[in-house]
Design an enzyme around this catalytic site. Structure first.
Site, short mmCIF file in Angstrom:
data_model
loop_
_atom_site.label_atom_id
_atom_site.label_comp_id
_atom_site.label_asym_id
_atom_site.label_seq_id
_atom_site.Cartn_x
_atom_site.Cartn_y
_atom_site.Cartn_z
N GLU A 488 -5.57 19.34 7.44
CA GLU A 488 -4.35 19.73 6.71
C GLU A 488 -4.59 20.80 5.64
O GLU A 488 -3.87 20.86 4.65
CB GLU A 488 -3.66 18.49 6.09
CG GLU A 488 -3.29 17.44 7.13
CD GLU A 488 -2.58 16.21 6.55
OE1 GLU A 488 -2.01 16.30 5.46
OE2 GLU A 488 -2.62 15.16 7.23
N GLU A 609 10.19 2.74 0.24
CA GLU A 609 10.89 3.10 -0.98
C GLU A 609 12.33 3.53 -0.74
O GLU A 609 13.11 3.63 -1.68
CB GLU A 609 10.11 4.17 -1.77
CG GLU A 609 10.10 5.53 -1.11
CD GLU A 609 9.29 6.55 -1.91
OE1 GLU A 609 8.13 6.25 -2.23
OE2 GLU A 609 9.83 7.62 -2.21
N HIS A 698 -7.91 6.51 -4.29
CA HIS A 698 -7.29 7.00 -5.52
C HIS A 698 -8.27 7.17 -6.66
O HIS A 698 -7.89 7.57 -7.75
CB HIS A 698 -6.14 6.07 -5.93
CG HIS A 698 -5.11 5.98 -4.85
ND1 HIS A 698 -5.21 5.08 -3.81
CD2 HIS A 698 -4.00 6.69 -4.61
CE1 HIS A 698 -4.19 5.24 -3.00
NE2 HIS A 698 -3.44 6.21 -3.46
N1 GLN Z 1 -1.46 12.61 6.40
C1 GLN Z 1 -1.23 12.63 5.00
C2 GLN Z 1 -2.53 12.91 4.26
O1 GLN Z 1 -3.54 12.51 4.69
C3 GLN Z 1 -0.66 11.31 4.51
C4 GLN Z 1 -0.37 11.36 3.04
C5 GLN Z 1 0.30 10.12 2.47
O2 GLN Z 1 0.22 9.06 2.99
N2 GLN Z 1 0.95 10.27 1.37
O3 GLN Z 1 -2.54 13.54 3.23
#
Ligand code: GLN
Ligand code: ZN
Length: 755
Positions: A488, A609, A698
């Site tokens: 990505e 959400e 995180h």
């Molecule tokens: N495919 C996205 C990523 O890996 C999923 C992000 C998410 O779950 N917020 O960043």
């Protein structure tokens, strides 16, 4: 009749708050400069509202970080672990509560943060202990009232009400937090009497929990609390917002206050009639007519008709025209947007424009000159243009929505058979994968920015992205991950990336809203029917697949998440808009399949959400949300494996809906809670495959081999071995390569050791 606003955005027209806070945190400015700059934001906000002609202007709606955190400090609800810092500077104590504190050996965890009702704003969760004491510790609300008074403005201070404050908090051990009410109320009483002494006529007390389904036992708490705090107080305007005013209206009527604010944007016309009929005679009605949390121009003629209806029962001196909720959730000022299509801009209103609408509506009824005003005529034309615009309506898309059949919602075969067919994928037991993104390093972001600013050309940018993707694939091969991702690198944001390529979306330059603290988001605007022009992800997925013999997953953001994280058009049901997105994604999914991608992941982190605040609306939401996912995902061959991913929340109460998605594999966040989620699988058998996140992405911490192994052993107690996947609990874009490499290497070795 008067005009009012429940709250103004805090961030400033150019996100000044963000820059000020971040400069202070990085020690580039001192406290004195911070306060000076902050004072400017507040002053500008007040003056702007005053110049717009607003009668009632709020104060204490501003916050340096969050208004719930402000109240924790105000009432001295400071968790024990921060008490050491009390000797320090109060400002640093405040920021430590919000962001944690590290200094040498001292390492104090920040307070938790969670979503503010069904908005994308996050508040700091108060922590209450059984022997909790409260006292007036922080005088911000009073100081801000006096600050505005200095500029010659008598404001209506805002405070979160005592019931909502307790309701939104968590407890350090198991006990009924409402037993604390008795100790909390004297602080409110003290604040209110001080405000009265300094000249406040009214105070706005927000009780947004009134928009939820409340337990009966809370009703009497409301009544007694307000009986107690109203003595020696300015007149109280009690506000409820975010759901139909019919929710808890019977309770609201009985609470002993001088005025009630109702969210009329979320109230159906027939319910409004009921409400006006039963509205208490002696109370002021603050009518929340202008939507405080969208970006659309108000239909003023329609609002005029609503006000006429109200005026039949409520006398002028008891009526206030207002925003439905605080404008915190709407961007600041539309006028600076010089790049968006002029036709579309004409349909929009941000906070400053919304305030003008409120003021206009009030003036309209107070003066006979405005019957043919230019403002109104222009509004009528904008509304009409929008309804008829060719930019919005696409007959092909509308036809396609109507043609959705049950066939489109179902895979050919059930999961049991699909699993057999998919054994051709040749995956080992405990297959390993990641959630999609790899680190968005400074370099990646710099290249993107340079490309956007035209400092580098498309060729150079693409070459860079290709190289990053190649490195990611090489790395995954080196550590022997079973199902790969392209990383990505080409994406700025998981929603924006798709919105930019779909018809029906526009993007603003300054449309920021606060998410938490200094963090702001700029949601895309969905203004029209949605369709896909060209393939959106095929190029990168195909490229990545060409580099390896192993399987690469296609990677898409799901329809509900795209909807949920955008400003959505208000002229058709959300369901329809969501299904339009789903159909566009379906085209993409089939394109990926055609181009050789054997596994496709459709992320839906926002599915949970989107749940409405009131339970009676859950089923209908879940139905169309699930259908949307299925529209996007069900038309593939049985050989093609569909994954989904969810995070950010507890899933226990929607597990059956997750099952209905019928994704072949779901990866889900669990690791922060030590796989607590798995406990729900004791009584509930999840039929398809599942990748319970084995470590928390995180934080930069590298998980140990042992802890990941333990988690997977626990998982095997509740889930079939041959249905367990091994993956981190979310995308890795916020992490650095160093820890990612170490963590994933350990993760694959854990999976191997289990095989
Ligand atoms: N495919 C996205 C990523 O890996 C999923 C992000 C998410 O779950 N917020 O960043
Ligand atoms: Zn995630």
């Amino acid at each position: 009749m008067l005009s009012s606003n429940l709250g103004y955005p805090r961030i400033g027209p150019n996100r000044e708050l963000k820059w000020i806070l971040e400069s202070y945190w990085s020690k580039k400015i001192n406290q004195e400069t911070l306060f000076k700059e902050i004072s400017n934001i507040k002053k500008n906000n007040w003056i702007k509202q005053k110049n717009a002609g607003l009668n009632i202007i709020p104060s204490n709606d501003f916050s340096l970080y969050d208004h719930v955190l402000d109240l924790c400090l105000t009432t001295n609800a400071i968790p024990e672990r921060f008490k050491k810092l009390k000797k320090n500077n109060p400002l640093d104590l405040y920021f430590a509560m919000a962001r944690g504190f590290q200094n040498g050996k001292l390492d104090i965890k920040a307070m938790e943060m969670t979503k503010w009702f069904d908005t994308n704003y996050h508040y700091i969760v108060p922590e209450f202990k059984p022997n909790q004491k409260f006292n007036l510790y922080f005088s911000k609300i009073i100081d801000e009232f006096l600050e505005a008074k200095n500029f010659g403005i008598i404001t209506r201070p805002v405070i979160l009400g005592p019931i909502s404050f307790l309701h939104l908090g968590k407890t350090t051990s198991k006990f009924d937090k409402f037993t604390l009410l008795k100790k909390l109320l004297p602080v409110y009483k003290r604040i209110f009497s001080l405000l009265k002494k300094f000249g406040a006529d009214w105070i706005q007390v927000d009780e947004p929990v009134l928009s939820l389904d409340l337990e009966k036992k809370i009703h009497s708490k409301f009544i007694s609390a307000y009986n107690f705090i109203r003595k020696d107080s300015p007149s109280i305007l009690l506000t409820s917002y975010f759901s139909s005013s019919l929710t808890n209206f019977n309770l609201l009527k009985k609470i002993n206050v001088s005025g009630i604010h109702l969210d009329l944007v979320n109230t159906k016309a027939k319910d409004l009639t009921k409400i006006i009929r039963k509205f208490p005679k002696n109370k002021v009605l603050s009518a929340g007519i202008i939507n405080g949390r969208n970006i659309w121009k108000n239909d003023l003629l329609n609002s005029i008709n609503i006000i006429k209806k109200i005026k039949k029962k409520i006398p002028d001196d008891k009526l206030i025209i207002s925003t439905s909720c605080s404008l915190l959730h709407s961007p600041v000022d539309l006028s600076k947007e010089d790049k968006i299509d002029r036709n579309i801009k004409d349909w929009l209103a941000f906070s400053d424009q919304k305030i003008k609408e409120v003021v206009f509506l009030r003036n309209f009824f107070n003066s006979s000159f405005l019957k043919n005003s230019h403002f109104l005529t222009k509004n009528i034309i904008s509304i009409k243009n929008r309804t008829k615009s060719k930019l919005i309506h696409n007959t092909k898309v509308k036809k396609r929505i109507k043609s959705i059949s049950s066939k489109l919602l179902k895979r050919n075969n059930n999961y049991f058979l699909r699993k057999l067919i998919q054994s051709d994928l040749n995956l080992p037991l405990f297959p390993t994968t990641t959630i999609g993104s790899f680190p968005q390093t400074k370099e990646v972001r710099k290249y993107r920015l340079d490309f956007k600013k035209k400092i580098i050309n498309a060729k150079k940018y693409e070459a860079f992205l290709k190289n990053e993707t190649k490195k990611a694939i090489k790395f995954q091969e080196a550590i022997d991950i079973d199902v790969m991702v392209h990383g990505e690198f080409e994406r700025n944001d998981m929603v924006e990336y798709f919105g930019e390529q779909l018809e029906g979306f526009i993007f603003t330059k300054y449309g920021w809203v606060q998410s938490y603290g200094s963090r702001c988001v700029k949601p895309p605007i969905i203004f029209g029917d949605i369709s896909r022009k060209n393939s959106m992800t095929v190029y990168w997925s195909k490229y990545a697949q060409s580099l390896t013999k192993k399987i690469v997953k296609g990677m898409l953001t799901g329809p509900v998440t795209i909807l949920q994280w955008s400003f959505v058009r208000d002229d058709q049901a959300r369901e329809i808009t969501c299904k339009q997105i789903a159909l566009s994604l379906l085209d993409e999914v089939l394109d990926l399949e055609k181009n050789g991608l054997k596994i496709i992941q459709i992320d839906e982190p926002a599915l949970r959400e989107g749940l409405p605040l009131n339970k009676n609306e859950w089923n209908s939401y879940l139905k169309w949300a699930i259908d949307s996912f299925k529209i996007a995902s069900s038309s593939v061959k049985d050989e093609t494996q569909i994954h989904t991913h969810m995070c950010y929340c507890e899933f226990d109460d929607i597990l059956d809906s997750i099952e209905k998605l019928d994704a072949d594999v779901i990866s889900i966040e669990t690791s922060r809670s030590n796989m607590e989620l798995l406990d729900s699988f004791k009584n509930y058998k999840y039929p398809n495959s599942i990748g319970p996140g084995v470590y928390d992405i995180h934080s930069p911490r590298v998980p140990s081999f042992k802890e990941m192994k333990l988690l997977l052993e626990k998982a095997q107690k509740y889930l079939d071995k041959d249905k367990i996947w091994v993956n981190p609990d979310c995308g890795l874009k916020t992490r650095g390569w160093k820890e990612v490499k170490k963590s994933l290497k350990l993760m694959t070795s854990v999976a191997k050791s289990l095989r």
